[in-house]
Design a protein around this motif. Sequence first.
Motif, short mmCIF file in Angstrom:
data_model
loop_
_atom_site.label_atom_id
_atom_site.label_comp_id
_atom_site.label_asym_id
_atom_site.label_seq_id
_atom_site.Cartn_x
_atom_site.Cartn_y
_atom_site.Cartn_z
N GLY A 4 0.78 -1.23 0.00
CA GLY A 4 0.00 0.00 0.00
C GLY A 4 0.81 1.27 0.00
N ARG A 5 2.12 1.19 0.21
CA ARG A 5 2.94 2.40 0.27
C ARG A 5 3.40 2.82 -1.12
NH1 ARG A 5 7.05 1.73 5.40
NH2 ARG A 5 5.48 1.61 7.05
N VAL A 6 2.61 3.62 -1.76
CA VAL A 6 2.95 4.14 -3.08
C VAL A 6 3.32 5.61 -2.95
CG1 VAL A 6 2.12 4.61 -5.42
CG2 VAL A 6 1.45 2.51 -4.25
N LYS A 7 4.43 5.98 -3.51
CA LYS A 7 4.85 7.37 -3.48
C LYS A 7 4.36 8.04 -4.76
CE LYS A 7 8.82 10.31 -2.52
NZ LYS A 7 10.28 10.37 -2.29
N ALA A 86 16.55 10.92 -10.34
CA ALA A 86 17.47 9.83 -10.03
C ALA A 86 16.71 8.60 -9.55
CB ALA A 86 18.47 10.28 -8.95
N GLY A 87 17.34 7.44 -9.68
CA GLY A 87 16.75 6.22 -9.15
C GLY A 87 16.26 5.26 -10.21
N SER A 88 16.06 5.74 -11.43
CA SER A 88 15.65 4.92 -12.57
C SER A 88 14.51 3.98 -12.21
CB SER A 88 16.87 4.17 -13.14
OG SER A 88 17.36 3.21 -12.25
N ALA A 89 14.70 2.67 -12.47
CA ALA A 89 13.60 1.72 -12.29
C ALA A 89 13.10 1.67 -10.86
CB ALA A 89 14.08 0.32 -12.72
N TYR A 90 13.96 1.92 -9.89
CA TYR A 90 13.53 1.96 -8.49
C TYR A 90 12.47 3.04 -8.28
CZ TYR A 90 13.74 3.85 -3.75
OH TYR A 90 13.41 4.38 -2.53
N THR A 91 12.74 4.24 -8.77
CA THR A 91 11.81 5.35 -8.58
C THR A 91 10.49 5.09 -9.29
OG1 THR A 91 13.68 6.87 -8.42
CG2 THR A 91 11.53 7.84 -8.85
N TYR A 92 10.55 4.58 -10.53
CA TYR A 92 9.33 4.32 -11.28
C TYR A 92 8.46 3.29 -10.57
CZ TYR A 92 12.53 6.22 -14.80
OH TYR A 92 13.46 6.99 -15.47
N THR A 93 9.09 2.24 -10.06
CA THR A 93 8.33 1.20 -9.38
C THR A 93 7.71 1.74 -8.10
OG1 THR A 93 9.90 -0.44 -10.25
CG2 THR A 93 8.45 -1.16 -8.49
N TYR A 94 8.41 2.60 -7.40
CA TYR A 94 7.89 3.21 -6.17
C TYR A 94 6.60 3.97 -6.47
CZ TYR A 94 8.92 4.61 -1.31
OH TYR A 94 8.93 4.75 0.05
N ALA A 95 6.55 4.63 -7.61
CA ALA A 95 5.40 5.45 -7.96
C ALA A 95 4.19 4.62 -8.37
CB ALA A 95 5.77 6.42 -9.09
N MET A 97 4.02 0.60 -8.22
CA MET A 97 3.81 -0.71 -7.62
C MET A 97 3.96 -0.71 -6.11
SD MET A 97 3.36 -2.22 -10.56
CE MET A 97 3.55 -4.01 -10.48
N GLY A 98 4.50 0.37 -5.55
CA GLY A 98 4.60 0.44 -4.10
C GLY A 98 6.01 0.25 -3.57
N GLU A 99 6.16 0.53 -2.28
CA GLU A 99 7.49 0.59 -1.66
C GLU A 99 8.20 -0.76 -1.62
OE1 GLU A 99 8.36 3.15 1.91
OE2 GLU A 99 8.35 1.15 2.86
N LEU A 100 7.48 -1.83 -1.31
CA LEU A 100 8.13 -3.14 -1.18
C LEU A 100 8.76 -3.58 -2.49
CD1 LEU A 100 8.81 -5.68 0.42
CD2 LEU A 100 6.57 -6.60 -0.21
N LEU A 101 7.99 -3.50 -3.58
CA LEU A 101 8.54 -3.90 -4.88
C LEU A 101 9.62 -2.92 -5.33
CD1 LEU A 101 5.36 -5.17 -6.75
CD2 LEU A 101 7.20 -6.52 -5.76
N ALA A 102 9.45 -1.63 -4.98
CA ALA A 102 10.48 -0.65 -5.32
C ALA A 102 11.79 -0.99 -4.61
CB ALA A 102 10.02 0.75 -4.94
N TRP A 103 11.70 -1.37 -3.33
CA TRP A 103 12.90 -1.79 -2.61
C TRP A 103 13.54 -2.99 -3.29
CZ3 TRP A 103 16.43 -0.84 1.09
CH2 TRP A 103 17.19 -1.93 1.53
N MET A 104 12.75 -3.95 -3.72
CA MET A 104 13.30 -5.13 -4.37
C MET A 104 13.99 -4.77 -5.69
SD MET A 104 12.87 -7.46 -2.23
CE MET A 104 13.45 -8.81 -3.26
#
Length: 513
Positions: A4-7, A86-95, A97-104
């Motif tokens: 549920g943690r989507v930025k 900055a952050g490339s795929a990490y940042t996009y996923t955070y926006a 799919m949420g924080e957990l998948l972004a961390w992964m």
Amino acid sequence: MIFGRVKSLDAILATAEKKGLHRSLGAFQLTMLGIGAVIGTGIFVLTSEAAQKAGPAMMLSFVLAGFVCAVAALCYSELASMVPVAGSAYTYTYAVMGELLAWMVGWALVLEYAIGASAVAVGWSGYLVGLLDNSLGIHIPDALANGPSAGGIVNLPAIVIAGLVTWLLVVGTTESARVNAALVVIKVAALTLFVALSIPVIRMDHFQPLFPTGIGGMAGAAASIFFAYVGFDAVSTAAEETRDPQRNVPIGLIGSLVFCTIFYLLVAAGAIGATDNVAFAQPVRDAAGTLLAPGTSQLTARCAELAGIGQEPLSCSREALAHVLRENGWVKVGNLIGLAAFLALPSVVLMMMFGQIRVFFAMARDGLLPAKLASIHPRFRTPHVMTIVTGLVVMLAAAFLPVGRLADVSNGGTLFAFAMVAASVMVLRRTDPTRHRPFRTPAVYVVGTLAVVGCVYLYYSLPMMAKVFPLIWGAGGLLIYFLYSRSRSHVGRGIVDVVDDPSMQPETSRPLH
């Protein structure tokens, strides 16, 4: 909810506080940017690995890897144009799919950048050793030029180049655009010379059998060769600085990938067919006819036997392209090819390590990593702690592991990140259809699905170790997330604008050109 943690994209853009960029790049400049970013690693380093996995079918491996990269690149570009931070795929996923998948994804990007830098360092070591031996008669003992799996103790040249790059990043030394342009010219000129010399003397009987290891071997080589295309994101992340991005970004992406694929095919054809040895590009087998796995001590021992009788095949060389030319009697030209790789590859190590630091910056800025990692050196004004940690990881991996295994592990992380980006762009079309998109992926659900399926297929084609290691790595990442990062997450604590310090915003501080 753990998902549920989507930025929000708005929060990400507010955090970055990115100043507007002048739109000055056209299709030609983007294409040249892509060519410069892609050429220089895999084609110099992984040709031997591909030959051992697929034999002459490695030509088709380049096509398969290039296609998967192209569809992933189109997905990457839409998100890069919407969120140029900055952050490339990490940042996009955070926006999306949420924080957990972004961390992964961010954790997986360590494999892409840090382990990828290690692979390039090992490849550079091979060219240095060959260059010193063939040009100056200086022989570095195998014990100090190879890791344990290749019959040595430690790869000292790889440690040295990784350490030197780490030092450059700590003191803040940057590459100039002119030096980068010169390196692009050197790389392309060297490969063009190789093609011009090798193609006219190709013997077609070298291509039989075309599939000595079957379709699976060709796919396995494609999974390794995928490493040779990583770098195209330099085009997609320039979308914000592009005139008419809807037209010019796909031209730059597809144009550079098509050019590189054709170039790679010509180089592969020359490597396969240009020598007098008919079995030169066929996979190496033991005395009983059993195929030997790349990067193993058994292959190293067999290669030593073949070299002892004057028959060193392509799979056995640590500097494949130079070796092909020397086998044909063009010793001095082969040394020039080795010199070109020697000059060009350190810049790739530098940019991969810098990419790793950018991802760590984004994760530390979101509270998922300790802020201490992103602390700035009082004199050099660089993130010295983060840079040194990254450098130590790169040096340790390069010291003991062979280039093929490093590239495969790196590809495992890259393929996961690319699949997440492709999924994110399709999800975001549904959840936020009205947001402005300077570039829109054409036929997004077809292209996105092909990208996900292609990444999964190449991941499945990796060696077992390369498939298992990212899972172990990911499990370790999950432990860190739940034991440390989740409770300190800025999004979880309701913090939106994370930091005002511009040194924590690498996209607004002085870029590394």
